[in-house]
Design an enzyme around this catalytic site. Structure first.
Site, PDB file in Angstrom:
ATOM      1  N   GLY A 119      28.753 -52.784  62.380  1.00  0.00           N
ATOM      2  CA  GLY A 119      27.600 -53.806  62.989  1.00  0.00           C
ATOM      3  C   GLY A 119      28.044 -54.568  64.162  1.00  0.00           C
ATOM      4  O   GLY A 119      27.189 -54.743  65.106  1.00  0.00           O
ATOM      5  N   GLU A 139      22.204 -55.285  58.319  1.00  0.00           N
ATOM      6  CA  GLU A 139      22.260 -55.665  56.997  1.00  0.00           C
ATOM      7  C   GLU A 139      23.751 -54.959  56.622  1.00  0.00           C
ATOM      8  O   GLU A 139      24.062 -53.845  56.536  1.00  0.00           O
ATOM      9  CB  GLU A 139      21.428 -54.768  55.941  1.00  0.00           C
ATOM     10  CG  GLU A 139      19.942 -55.400  56.038  1.00  0.00           C
ATOM     11  CD  GLU A 139      19.886 -56.825  55.748  1.00  0.00           C
ATOM     12  OE1 GLU A 139      20.626 -57.405  55.138  1.00  0.00           O
ATOM     13  OE2 GLU A 139      18.824 -57.218  56.442  1.00  0.00           O
ATOM     14  N   CYS A 173      25.935 -53.188  48.774  1.00  0.00           N
ATOM     15  CA  CYS A 173      26.303 -54.043  49.364  1.00  0.00           C
ATOM     16  C   CYS A 173      26.098 -55.374  48.507  1.00  0.00           C
ATOM     17  O   CYS A 173      26.720 -56.552  48.809  1.00  0.00           O
ATOM     18  CB  CYS A 173      25.364 -54.220  50.431  1.00  0.00           C
ATOM     19  SG  CYS A 173      23.688 -53.899  50.114  1.00  0.00           S
ATOM     20  N   GLU A 214      35.775 -57.266  51.503  1.00  0.00           N
ATOM     21  CA  GLU A 214      34.933 -56.335  50.496  1.00  0.00           C
ATOM     22  C   GLU A 214      35.832 -54.952  50.182  1.00  0.00           C
ATOM     23  O   GLU A 214      36.291 -54.470  51.268  1.00  0.00           O
ATOM     24  CB  GLU A 214      33.696 -56.067  51.404  1.00  0.00           C
ATOM     25  CG  GLU A 214      32.664 -55.106  50.588  1.00  0.00           C
ATOM     26  CD  GLU A 214      31.545 -54.584  51.591  1.00  0.00           C
ATOM     27  OE1 GLU A 214      31.768 -54.293  52.728  1.00  0.00           O
ATOM     28  OE2 GLU A 214      30.461 -54.526  50.934  1.00  0.00           O
ATOM     29  N   GLY A 252      25.313 -51.014  57.013  1.00  0.00           N
ATOM     30  CA  GLY A 252      26.614 -50.282  57.203  1.00  0.00           C
ATOM     31  C   GLY A 252      27.570 -51.306  57.050  1.00  0.00           C
ATOM     32  O   GLY A 252      27.334 -52.651  56.640  1.00  0.00           O
ATOM     33  N   SER A 253      28.736 -51.415  57.490  1.00  0.00           N
ATOM     34  CA  SER A 253      29.808 -52.278  57.452  1.00  0.00           C
ATOM     35  C   SER A 253      29.713 -53.155  58.320  1.00  0.00           C
ATOM     36  O   SER A 253      29.136 -53.027  59.530  1.00  0.00           O
ATOM     37  CB  SER A 253      30.973 -51.444  57.471  1.00  0.00           C
ATOM     38  OG  SER A 253      31.255 -50.825  58.787  1.00  0.00           O
ATOM     39  N   LYS A 300      19.309 -41.408  61.964  1.00  0.00           N
ATOM     40  CA  LYS A 300      20.516 -40.808  61.498  1.00  0.00           C
ATOM     41  C   LYS A 300      20.966 -41.316  60.165  1.00  0.00           C
ATOM     42  O   LYS A 300      21.514 -42.471  60.310  1.00  0.00           O
ATOM     43  CB  LYS A 300      21.674 -41.249  62.882  1.00  0.00           C
ATOM     44  CG  LYS A 300      22.760 -40.480  62.690  1.00  0.00           C
ATOM     45  CD  LYS A 300      24.118 -40.782  63.036  1.00  0.00           C
ATOM     46  CE  LYS A 300      24.988 -41.954  62.079  1.00  0.00           C
ATOM     47  NZ  LYS A 300      25.404 -41.112  61.132  1.00  0.00           N
TER      48      LYS A 300
HETATM   49  P1  NDP Z   1      29.603 -47.476  58.240  1.00  0.00           P
HETATM   50  O1  NDP Z   1      29.747 -48.843  59.046  1.00  0.00           O
HETATM   51  O2  NDP Z   1      30.834 -46.979  58.273  1.00  0.00           O
HETATM   52  O3  NDP Z   1      28.541 -46.448  58.479  1.00  0.00           O
HETATM   53  C1  NDP Z   1      27.128 -46.834  58.494  1.00  0.00           C
HETATM   54  C2  NDP Z   1      26.487 -46.017  59.440  1.00  0.00           C
HETATM   55  O4  NDP Z   1      26.813 -46.342  60.958  1.00  0.00           O
HETATM   56  C3  NDP Z   1      26.596 -44.380  59.102  1.00  0.00           C
HETATM   57  O5  NDP Z   1      25.385 -43.722  59.291  1.00  0.00           O
HETATM   58  C4  NDP Z   1      27.607 -44.284  60.298  1.00  0.00           C
HETATM   59  O6  NDP Z   1      27.803 -42.798  60.472  1.00  0.00           O
HETATM   60  C5  NDP Z   1      27.141 -45.136  61.524  1.00  0.00           C
HETATM   61  N1  NDP Z   1      28.213 -45.328  62.499  1.00  0.00           N
HETATM   62  C6  NDP Z   1      29.363 -45.426  62.330  1.00  0.00           C
HETATM   63  N2  NDP Z   1      30.056 -45.844  63.461  1.00  0.00           N
HETATM   64  C7  NDP Z   1      28.941 -45.926  64.458  1.00  0.00           C
HETATM   65  C8  NDP Z   1      28.957 -46.352  65.854  1.00  0.00           C
HETATM   66  N3  NDP Z   1      30.244 -46.704  66.586  1.00  0.00           N
HETATM   67  N4  NDP Z   1      27.884 -46.625  66.273  1.00  0.00           N
HETATM   68  C9  NDP Z   1      26.626 -46.345  65.504  1.00  0.00           C
HETATM   69  N5  NDP Z   1      26.586 -45.887  64.144  1.00  0.00           N
HETATM   70  C10 NDP Z   1      27.889 -46.002  63.758  1.00  0.00           C
HETATM   71  O7  NDP Z   1      29.586 -48.121  56.723  1.00  0.00           O
HETATM   72  P2  NDP Z   1      29.340 -47.127  55.217  1.00  0.00           P
HETATM   73  O8  NDP Z   1      28.426 -45.824  55.473  1.00  0.00           O
HETATM   74  O9  NDP Z   1      30.678 -47.022  54.820  1.00  0.00           O
HETATM   75  O10 NDP Z   1      28.742 -48.192  54.162  1.00  0.00           O
HETATM   76  C11 NDP Z   1      29.380 -49.042  53.550  1.00  0.00           C
HETATM   77  C12 NDP Z   1      29.019 -50.529  54.040  1.00  0.00           C
HETATM   78  O11 NDP Z   1      27.602 -50.630  54.148  1.00  0.00           O
HETATM   79  C13 NDP Z   1      29.613 -51.593  53.320  1.00  0.00           C
HETATM   80  O12 NDP Z   1      30.071 -52.623  53.928  1.00  0.00           O
HETATM   81  C14 NDP Z   1      28.485 -52.199  52.590  1.00  0.00           C
HETATM   82  O13 NDP Z   1      28.227 -53.667  52.150  1.00  0.00           O
HETATM   83  C15 NDP Z   1      27.561 -52.000  53.608  1.00  0.00           C
HETATM   84  N6  NDP Z   1      25.857 -52.008  53.224  1.00  0.00           N
HETATM   85  C16 NDP Z   1      25.175 -53.018  53.248  1.00  0.00           C
HETATM   86  C17 NDP Z   1      23.765 -53.014  52.765  1.00  0.00           C
HETATM   87  C18 NDP Z   1      23.091 -54.145  53.086  1.00  0.00           C
HETATM   88  O14 NDP Z   1      21.753 -53.951  52.823  1.00  0.00           O
HETATM   89  N7  NDP Z   1      23.506 -55.579  53.363  1.00  0.00           N
HETATM   90  C19 NDP Z   1      23.254 -51.899  51.879  1.00  0.00           C
HETATM   91  C20 NDP Z   1      24.218 -50.831  51.752  1.00  0.00           C
HETATM   92  C21 NDP Z   1      25.551 -50.863  52.506  1.00  0.00           C
HETATM   93  P3  NDP Z   1      28.759 -41.852  59.672  1.00  0.00           P
HETATM   94  O15 NDP Z   1      29.031 -42.711  58.347  1.00  0.00           O
HETATM   95  O16 NDP Z   1      27.993 -40.758  59.510  1.00  0.00           O
HETATM   96  O17 NDP Z   1      30.001 -41.722  60.544  1.00  0.00           O
END
Ligand code: NDP
Length: 508
Positions: free
Chosen positions: A244, A261, A295, A396, A239-240, A187
């Site tokens: 996570g 991550e 990130c 962040e 993601g965030s 996804k």
């Molecule tokens: P989010 O946590 O909002 O989203 C990440 C993914 O999780 C998206 O596909 C999102 O779907 C999905 N998601 C949202 N809610 C849920 C849930 N309840 N259950 C399962 N999946 C869910 O992060 P962002 O997209 O805003 O990305 C930014 C963040 O990612 C920053 O904190 C950044 O630091 C981090 N990041 C970390 C990296 C690393 O390697 N450490 C690399 C890149 C980014 P959707 O968005 O489609 O709603």
């Protein structure tokens, strides 16, 4: 399916895209779609994508489960051959993919080309691993007995990713997962569905059998359905930290293997003996590359008092000159933010910083003007006078926002660097080798760069963070294969007698 729309008086085709499940392109079961727009030019509608639900996830997990036995039994070197072909296809499509990615998520073309290159490197690296996937052979403590450990795939892997590296990051997860013999349900972020679709198309063209790779588009509820589905054995998430933590609780309850991550608040320490010109280049790239939406972005500059004023002046001058615009135009150095909510978040932190007593040294506002008004642009922003306890030193922001903290000694620099809940990347600029080695040892982060910016991961090196950034796993490099395989220990006793370990071979 294509429809015609008018953007600024120009007729363009708008496509409606589908999910890819069990080797077939399909609409979402709901029949609904969502729109994907260019963050630099909001009037530019890229396409409509399926608004999937748990029903689509269920179909994708079943398809992945059905494909699993055939795939795991294919010899790993043959799986590697498909990944090698995939590397060739991505190489051929590098520009096309990069332009599409820039249009969808905003970072300039020179950056998205790097994103695709990381995917290419990851494909070729995984391909070679098909001929390794080492286990161990270890001497037995008993006679005529042979001991070894072998690697086996785990099952169906749920892949959930953020939008900021919409090609590279999914490949860090999917390529080692499938090389190891697992099947996947992917996804992408709802902010980058087109890049995810183009990546899956390349995987299809490389020859993965039906059901090995499944694509389900949609929002967070789709990710949640993947995590909660009984049929997914492994969850890998970027993601965030907030999302996570939520996923981690579910995985813990359901006994799933999971890797995370997440966010960062990455420090760059600049000492008084540093090459300031070198540090300046690294800070500009680290803080404002990808508009600060990495990130690994440099979000804290921890600088020695002797060079503080000089470095801040140098930074202000260069950051103020950065050319903002649409990333598919050659002159653009910094693209837009991903959406209106992201801009509002940065605006909130500007107010927080002011209220906490920090000094606005540059920017702090939306960027407007020629070519910018139809997009989500924000000025490169620098706050000085930030102290370690302020929120803008710890939280962040995920935008072009640099907090500058003045320090008096190297000990203080390390203490400040570690004074956060995250631990992804870090950088130290110094000519003193003892300080460099202390930084490698003492900074609490998964990655430390000496005399380089906080960004610049290489595909064959482990990548990941400590504290609130991760949960101990690493992507990239060889270690990622540990995550996507189960270790089985095998004992072969060819003595023809019952031999009891720890009993028959030890005298009391
Ligand atoms: P989010 O946590 O909002 O989203 C990440 C993914 O999780 C998206 O596909 C999102 O779907 C999905 N998601 C949202 N809610 C849920 C849930 N309840 N259950 C399962 N999946 C869910 O992060 P962002 O997209 O805003 O990305 C930014 C963040 O990612 C920053 O904190 C950044 O630091 C981090 N990041 C970390 C990296 C690393 O390697 N450490 C690399 C890149 C980014 P959707 O968005 O489609 O709603």
């Amino acid at each position: 399916m294509a429809e015609t729309m008018t953007t600024n008086g120009t007729a363009t085709d708008v496509q409606t895209f589908q999910n890819y499940i069990g080797g077939q392109w399909r609409d979402a079961a709901s029949g609904e779609t969502f729109e994907d727009r260019n963050p630099a030019r909001q009037s530019d509608l890229i396409g409509r994508f399926p608004k999937s639900t748990a029903e689509d996830v269920d179909a994708a997990v079943k398809a992945a489960r059905d494909a699993y036995d055939g795939w795991r039994l294919m010899p790993a070197p043959q799986r590697g051959d498909i990944l090698r072909k995939l590397g060739d296809i991505l190489t051929e499509r590098k520009s096309e993919l990069a332009h599409a990615m820039t249009r969808e998520m905003g970072k300039p073309f020179f950056e998205t080309k790097g994103d695709v290159q990381e995917a290419i490197d990851t494909a070729y690296y995984a391909a070679t691993e098909g001929r390794r996937l080492f286990g161990h052979t270890v001497p037995s403590e008993l006679s005529n007995k042979f001991n070894m450990s072998i690697r086996l795939p785990i099952g169906v892997v749920g892949v959930i990713t953020a939008w900021n590296f919409p090609v590279a990051v999914p490949t860090w997860k999917m390529f080692p997962a499938v090389l190891a013999g697992n099947t996947v349900v992917f996804k992408p972020s709802e902010e980058a569905p087109h890049s995810g679709m183009l990546l899956v198309q390349a995987m299809i063209d490389a020859g993965f059998p039906d059901g090995v790779v499944n694509l389900v588009q949609g929002a967070g509820d789709v990710g949640q359905a993947i995590v909660e589905h009984e049929g997914t054995n492994v969850i890998t998430f970027t993601g965030s930290t907030e999302t996570g933590s939520h996923i981690g609780a579910v995985c813990g309850r359901m006994h799933k293997r999971f890797s995370f991550e997440m966010g960062g608040k990455n420090p760059a320490i600049v000492m008084e003996d540093a090459d300031l010109d070198l540090a300046l280049e690294g800070l500009l790239w680290g803080a404002f590359g990808t508009t600060g939406q990495r990130c690994t972005a440099t979000s804290r500059l921890i600088v020695h008092e002797d060079v503080h004023d000089k470095l801040v002046d140098m930074l202000k001058a260069r950051a103020a000159d950065l050319q903002l615009g649409y990333g598919n135009e050659d002159a653009t150095e910094m693209g837009p933010m991903i959406n209106g909510k992201a801009i509002e978040k940065v605006e909130r932190y500007v107010e927080i910083a002011k209220n906490e007593g920090a000094t606005l040294a540059l920017g702090g506002e939306r960027a407007t003007g020629d070519g910018l008004d139809d997009g989500h642009f924000f000025q490169p922003t620098i706050f000085t006078g930030v102290t370690p306890e302020m929120r803008v030193a710890k939280e962040e922001v995920f935008g072009p926002f640099l907090s500058v903290i003045k320090i008096k000694s190297f000990d203080e620099a390390i203490e400040v660097a570690n004074n956060i809940p995250y631990g992804l990347s870090s950088a130290v600029y110094t000519k003193d080798v003892a300080r460099a080695f202390r930084a490698m040892r003492d900074i609490e982060a998964g990655i430390t760069y000496i005399n380089g910016p906080t960004i610049g991961a290489e595909a064959h090196m482990p990548f990941g963070g400590v504290k609130g950034t991760g949960n101990g796993h690493r992507e990239g490099g060889w270690e990622v294969f540990d995550f996507y395989t189960e270790t089985k220990t095998v004992y072969v006793d060819y003595s023809g007698t019952l031999q009891k370990a720890q009993i028959d071979n030890v005298e009391d």
